[in-house]
Design an enzyme around this catalytic site. Structure first.
Site, PDB file in Angstrom:
ATOM      1  N   HIS A   1       5.195  -3.562  -0.706  1.00 62.81           N
ATOM      2  CA  HIS A   1       4.400  -3.344   0.514  1.00 62.81           C
ATOM      3  C   HIS A   1       5.043  -2.273   1.405  1.00 62.81           C
ATOM      4  CE1 HIS A   1       1.785  -6.810  -0.307  1.00 62.81           C
ATOM      5  NE2 HIS A   1       2.882  -7.451  -0.666  1.00 62.81           N
TER       6      HIS A   1
ATOM      7  N   ASN B   1      -3.727 -10.736  -0.395  1.00 60.65           N
ATOM      8  CA  ASN B   1      -4.027  -9.487  -1.085  1.00 60.65           C
ATOM      9  C   ASN B   1      -5.531  -9.280  -1.106  1.00 60.65           C
ATOM     10  OD1 ASN B   1      -1.334  -8.886  -1.676  1.00 60.65           O
ATOM     11  ND2 ASN B   1      -1.382  -9.985  -3.621  1.00 60.65           N
TER      12      ASN B   1
END
EC number: 1.11.1.6
Length: 492
Positions: free
Chosen positions: A64, A137
């Protein structure tokens, strides 16, 4: 006024440049030297401070790393008090400030936001009873179901440690050992694998959480974010064109949209399963590689999320923004989802390593409600405290425990042997096959075409046979199509 009680901020700005401790800087263009061409002097404190600070920027996250954040609010629109005692989810109309981080998962900071890669969708709720972090997600499932394999699956997707080039033969070598990963592959290599931007993207909590009522009644919960502007994705040729023009197109789209008053909005839904009824399914509801069929477990509306403000400073409110699934509030708890259980520790430990043990004191991570704790020491403790007691219990500082009823937790008894073992209901091929058969023929063909990566020379014939066998177990026609493209005879 005691200045030690106030955090440094832009309100302290001066009209002239200073060092970090506040001394005036009379020249920020040239280093201090012996003559115009002589050596630099170590007594140039400002130079040393400037270079040393620059060289100590925090490392980018291992996952990320490419990220964009925005602020807004969450508003409850439907009554869910029968499911949870969460303070910010009462009757409709309650508003809670939030900050949201969107991200690409695997690739490094600065990589194109058009790469075929899962996208992160993390929301921090600043509630009256502490912060709740809902991490998710843009896919409802993950590659593996046991957290002990999380480092391995990330390493497989990361660049080759020898060449630092991302090579898919490594992925196709690793994942056959974990057929549960097929379901996520049927998302990643599908048309939804590359979102057009963050505003047109679904979000899913992925893991199974628990809602708890004040009376202690528990329900398993899956979270779903649905964008009000609809879902939009890029085909490969479109992604190449968009990414070639602007590597940060999704970040810019989010910023520009909010700046223009076009505020992104998502609706929050939950799926609910009574733990007493979990055995009626042909899969384990705590398996994060499975979805809960909506015809059996319908979506229930909860509220809406609106992003109406951009961050004021990218570093302070993006790079230092830290999430962790261990941050829950009364009425919301974990489940025995193996992946979630490992993430509770892993995320917090990552933040302590990257940002320091007091990362929750950073303004973007600190709760907006009152709090009292006794672990303040360690690097970057900048909170001013003047009490004499930093332990519990004490008669000098009569701090008390919260009432147990204020934070009910599931009380289901757990009995079993200490063992390392797989779950009983794996059932890894049914849901990927159902998903494939739900697609139109042209969409199926695009999915099959992306399997060309199986033709890589380092993907052995044995591996290709295994992959075709797995795909055939999902859907026989899918396996046959891939076998024909690779000129490999399937084993079944």
């Amino acid at each position: 006024m005691d200045p030690c009680k106030f955090r440094p901020s832009s309100s302290f700005d001066t009209k002239t440049t200073t060092t970090n401790p506040g001394q005036p800087v009379w020249n920020d263009n040239e280093a201090l030297t012996v003559g115009p061409r002589g050596p630099i002097l170590l007594e140039d404190y400002h130079l040393l401070e400037k270079i040393a600070h620059f060289a100590r920027d925090i490392p980018e996250p291992f996952v990320h790393a490419g990220r964009a954040s925005a602020k807004g609010f969450f508003e409850c629109t439907h009554d869910v008090t029968g499911l949870t005692c969460a303070d910010f989810l009462p009757s409709p109309g309650a508003g809670t400030p939030v900050i949201v981080r969107f991200s690409t998962v695997i690739h490094e900071r600065g990589s194109p936001e058009t790469i075929r890669d899962p996208r992160g969708f993390a929301v921090k709720f600043y509630t009256r009873e502490g912060n709740w972090d809902l991490l998710g997600n843009n896919f409802p499932v993950f590659f593996i179901r046991d957290g002990i394999k999380f480092p391995d699956v990330i390493h497989a997707f990361k660049p080759n440690p020898k060449s630092h080039v991302q090579e898919y033969w490594r992925v196709f070598d690793f994942l056959p050992h974990h057929p549960e990963s097929l379901h996520t592959f049927f998302f990643l290599f599908d048309d939804v694998g590359i979102p057009t931007d963050y505003r047109h993207m679904d979000g899913f909590g992925v893991n199974t959480y628990t809602f708890v009522t004040r009376a202690g009644k528990s329900h398993y919960i899956k979270f779903h974010w649905r964008p009000t502007c609809g879902v939009s994705c890029l085909m490969d040729d479109e992604a190449t064109l968009v990414g070639g023009k602007n590597h940060s197109h999704a970040t810019q789209d989010l910023y520009d949209s909010i700046d223009a008053g076009n505020f992104p909005e998502w609706k929050l839904f939950v799926q609910v399963i009574d733990p007493e009824q979990q055995d009626r399914f042909d899969f384990d509801p705590l398996d994060d590689t499975k979805t809960w069929p909506e015809d059996l477990v319908p979506l229930q509306p909860v509220g809406r999320l609106v992003l109406d403000r951009n961050v004021d400073n990218f570093f302070n409110e993006n790079e230092q923004l830290a999430f962790g699934p261990g941050l829950v509030v009364p009425g919301i708890y974990y489940s025995d989802d193996k992946m979630l259980q490992c993430r509770v520790f892993a995320y917090a430990d990552t933040q302590r390593y990257r940002l320091g043990p007091n990362y929750l004191m950073l303004p973007v991570n600190a709760p907006k409600c009152g709090f009292k704790k006794n672990h303040y020491d360690g690097a970057m403790n900048f909170m001013h405290r003047d009490e004499e007691v930093d332990y519990y219990p004490s008669r000098h500082a009569p701090l008390r425990h919260a009432e147990p009823a204020s934070f009910p937790v599931p009380t289901r008894p757990v009995v079993g042997k200490r063992e390392k073992t797989r779950i009983k209901k794996e059932n890894d091929f049914v849901q990927p096959g159902e998903r494939y058969r739900s697609w139109a023929p042209d969409r199926q063909d695009r999915f099959v075409a992306l399997r060309r990566r199986l033709a890589h020379p380092k993907v052995s014939h044995e591996l290709r046979v295994i992959w075709i066998d797995f795909l055939s177990k999902c859907d026989k026609s899918c396996g046959m199509k891939v076998a024909n493209r690779l000129n490999v005879k399937p084993s079944m």
